[in-house]
Design an enzyme around this catalytic site. Sequence first.
Site, PDB file in Angstrom:
ATOM      1  CB  SER A  40     -21.529  16.244  27.964  1.00 46.69           C
ATOM      2  OG  SER A  40     -20.698  16.202  29.189  1.00 46.69           O
ATOM      3  CB  VAL A  48     -35.561  19.883  38.752  1.00 53.30           C
ATOM      4  CG1 VAL A  48     -35.250  19.681  40.183  1.00 53.30           C
ATOM      5  CG2 VAL A  48     -34.906  21.041  38.041  1.00 53.30           C
ATOM      6  CE  LYS A  79     -49.848  19.916  37.414  1.00 52.62           C
ATOM      7  NZ  LYS A  79     -48.920  20.583  36.491  1.00 52.62           N
ATOM      8  N   PRO A  97     -57.397  23.417  38.322  1.00 51.70           N
ATOM      9  CG  PRO A  97     -59.663  22.903  38.343  1.00 51.70           C
ATOM     10  CD  PRO A  97     -58.648  23.908  38.557  1.00 51.70           C
ATOM     11  CB  VAL A 203     -20.440  19.706  21.617  1.00 53.99           C
ATOM     12  CG1 VAL A 203     -20.089  20.566  20.319  1.00 53.99           C
ATOM     13  CG2 VAL A 203     -21.294  18.564  21.090  1.00 53.99           C
ATOM     14  CB  ILE A 367     -42.243  18.869  30.058  1.00 55.16           C
ATOM     15  CG1 ILE A 367     -40.894  18.513  30.895  1.00 55.16           C
ATOM     16  CG2 ILE A 367     -42.641  17.735  29.197  1.00 55.16           C
ATOM     17  CD1 ILE A 367     -41.187  17.491  31.967  1.00 55.16           C
ATOM     18  CE1 TYR A 456     -50.831  37.034  17.315  1.00 58.79           C
ATOM     19  CE2 TYR A 456     -50.231  38.082  19.276  1.00 58.79           C
ATOM     20  CZ  TYR A 456     -50.443  37.849  17.999  1.00 58.79           C
ATOM     21  OH  TYR A 456     -50.520  39.372  17.333  1.00 58.79           O
ATOM     22  CE1 TYR A 457     -52.416  25.959  22.603  1.00 54.66           C
ATOM     23  CE2 TYR A 457     -50.260  26.183  21.948  1.00 54.66           C
ATOM     24  CZ  TYR A 457     -51.134  25.322  22.523  1.00 54.66           C
ATOM     25  OH  TYR A 457     -51.087  24.322  23.384  1.00 54.66           O
TER      26      TYR A 457
END
Length: 523
Positions: A40, A48, A79, A97, A203, A367, A456-457
């Site tokens: 859109s 963010v 990072k 870390p 949509v 992400i 679990y992973y």
Amino acid sequence: MSTKNPDRVVIVGGGTAGWMTASYLKKAFGDKISVTLVESGKIGTIGVGEATFSDIRHFFEFLDLKEEEWMPACNATYKLAVRFQDWRRKGHHFYHPFEQMPTVNGFPLTDWWLQDGPTDRFDTDCFVMANLCDAGRSPRFLDGSLIDQGFAEGAKELSGLTMSEHQGKTQFPYAYHFEAALLAKYLTKYSTDRGVHHIIDEVQDVRLDERGWIDHIVTKDHGSLEGDLFVDCTGFRGVLLNKALEVPFISYQDTLPNDSAVALQVPLDMEKRGINPYTQATAQDAGWIWTIPLFGRIGTGYVYAKDYLSPEEAERTLREFVGPEAAEVEANHIRMRIGRSEQSWKNNCVAIGLASGFVEPLESTGIFFIHHAIEQMVKHFPAADWSPELRKSYNSSIANVMDGVREFLVLHYQGAGRDDTQYWKDTKTRAVPDGLAERLERWKVQLPDSENVFPYYHGLPPYSYMCILLGTGAIPARATPSLGMSDTAAAHKEFAAIRDKSRHLIETLPSTYEYFASMRERS
Ligand SMILES: Cc1cc2nc3c(=O)[nH]c(=O)nc-3n(C[C@H](O)[C@H](O)[C@H](O)COP(=O)(O)OP(=O)(O)OC[C@H]3O[C@@H](n4cnc5c(N)ncnc54)[C@H](O)[C@@H]3O)c2cc1C
Ligand SMILES: N[C@@H](Cc1c[nH]c2cc(Cl)ccc12)C(=O)O
């Protein structure tokens, strides 16, 4: 049932999730599929999402993108850790870390540290990267070479693995911060150059066939769009999966009450201020503030629970925290939908990104969820028979990742030493996810290891749990009793090696700002 392989993919949404999905699919399948992305022009992206996991490097490698190409274009920085400020008490900090935990005579170094650590800081005693963070160093030298952390860049045996196959084999020493809008722009060009069809339109309707599968979507100006597989990247709206296909959303709010955020993008003179090589999460009266250093600005925001704080108070606190540089900057207020869809893939619709689920950004997992979902989508891509087993397997992999991360985040609040406001007092009496109460009891006598964390992973190795447990401070941890009867000399040799290596690296590495200024000159 169609006998044709599904080869027309329609993605709805042009945020980080939409463009990461489009570029990855095109790279994975090339001309074997067509990819159309509709976004859109009016409904904005969340705006963010700037800090990542180190695993994101596999995404860029998969697309054949080099740091020198994409990082300057996205104002990206390195990072090395998350720095938790004031979580135990005001004035205290510790790091989580990117560094594998050394093992000495079969026990993690943190266990020896509990028995007989050289100082009261587990992080700087046990991890080189924590020392580099305190000193603001880059993990690369000015010639681009990487510090030696037992990681061979480009190692053949590691290339081509998915994230879940990679875990435990090695630990890359850094992740990235980047400007999400610039990354989306970069990936738009990458994708459209390779044949992704880009439509800017809204949509307005999703039409289902008699089986409840998506037949086509209806856009405002481009009419109907047909496809075989539809990817819902519409953010918290969940236009396809939650709305049209009516997949219920499982809220995590009973265990993770933060449901709001206010964010600012603050331009700063980085040459004068320097660039910290970490994401900072600073505990506040009713939540915490993130500070993410980019090249040229910081991204910052207050994540809070609206039951404890109003948006106006949150914005005022954030502005005071940042200082006068934020005076002219407009605030972005966000309501967060915390939890996950009951299934992320139903029929011919798969949701990726915020439309699939989200937890508060305390460990920058948004992400990572997207990247993991894309890898799994490729792994579970359907054939002409649309086997339901593939969708079942995909859905349990996504649910496990999100439920596991939820546990990890709850540990931060159960463990926090802070109890100076009602918000922090309540973190100790709130319900915890099934299974965690038992694990918390176990961790009081045995540090987290692969046998006793979420089974679990979910992206986080056991050492990450150790860091949060030892750093936040409210949950008592103790050394394995047998270490009391063992000679600690070998552990002390390791502590000394970490100290020496840290000192040498701090003397020879450039600052993070120097590194990126020189990268820009080179590229
Ligand atoms: C406060 C906060 C902080 C965060 N911090 C981090 C972080 O540090 N690290 C991290 O990894 N993740 C973070 N995240 C998560 C991260 O922002 C998201 O995972 C990421 O941006 C993906 O968003 P998205 O693409 O799913 O949705 P969005 O960015 O919301 O994009 C939605 C897209 O859908 C389109 N759309 C919606 N409806 C329609 C429609 N009807 N028709 C056409 N198009 C439509 C919009 O135009 C837009 O393009 C954070 C999230 C929040 C809320
Ligand atoms: N696989 C993740 C896990 C990880 C290991 N260490 C850290 C540290 C932080 Cl701050 C986040 C995540 C992680 C990865 O390597 O990125």
